[in-house]
Design a protein around this motif. Structure first.
Motif, mmCIF file in Angstrom:
data_model
loop_
_atom_site.group_PDB
_atom_site.id
_atom_site.type_symbol
_atom_site.label_atom_id
_atom_site.label_comp_id
_atom_site.label_asym_id
_atom_site.label_seq_id
_atom_site.Cartn_x
_atom_site.Cartn_y
_atom_site.Cartn_z
ATOM 1 N N PRO A 1 -3.493 -2.683 1.013
ATOM 2 C CA PRO A 1 -2.831 -2.485 2.312
ATOM 3 C C PRO A 1 -3.737 -2.933 3.463
ATOM 4 N N SER B 1 3.559 -3.752 0.307
ATOM 5 C CA SER B 1 3.267 -2.418 -0.228
ATOM 6 C C SER B 1 4.067 -2.125 -1.493
ATOM 7 N N ASP C 1 3.476 -5.966 5.733
ATOM 8 C CA ASP C 1 2.826 -4.832 5.087
ATOM 9 C C ASP C 1 3.829 -4.022 4.270
#
Length: 83
Positions: free
Chosen positions: A33, A26, A22
Motif C-alpha cells: 500500500p 489493495s 490504491d
C-alpha cells in the motif's frame, strides 16, 4: 469512478487518482500500500519549489511560468521533478 470535472485543481485530481489506484491495488496480494512519502503531494514545499523554479534562469521565461503553474495547480513534487 471519480467525477474528474468536480475536482478543483490538479493536486485534488492527483489525490483522487492515487486513491483510485490504491483502492484497486489493495485488492491484489502482491502490492504494497502507499504510505509516507508515496502519498506526499509536496504542498508544504510550494513556496520553496516556486522560488527554485523562478531562480532557474537557464530555462526560458515561458517554461518557468509553465512549471510554476504546474506547481500551483498540479503538485509541487511534479513541478520540482522537471527541474
Amino acid at each position: 469512478m471519480a467525477n474528474w470535472e468536480r475536482l478543483g485543481n490538479g493536486a485534488q485530481w492527483i489525490r483522487a487518482a492515487v486513491d483510485l489506484c490504491d483502492a484497486r491495488l489493495s485488492t491484489a496480494t502482491d502490492v504494497r500500500p502507499l504510505t509516507d512519502a508515496d502519498t506526499e503531494d509536496g504542498m508544504a514545499c510550494l513556496d520553496a519549489v516556486v522560488a527554485e523554479i523562478e531562480a532557474t534562469r537557464f530555462l526560458a521565461p515561458d517554461v518557468r511560468a509553465a512549471l510554476v503553474d504546474c506547481a500551483r495547480w498540479c503538485t509541487p513534487d511534479l513541478a520540482s521533478g522537471c527541474c
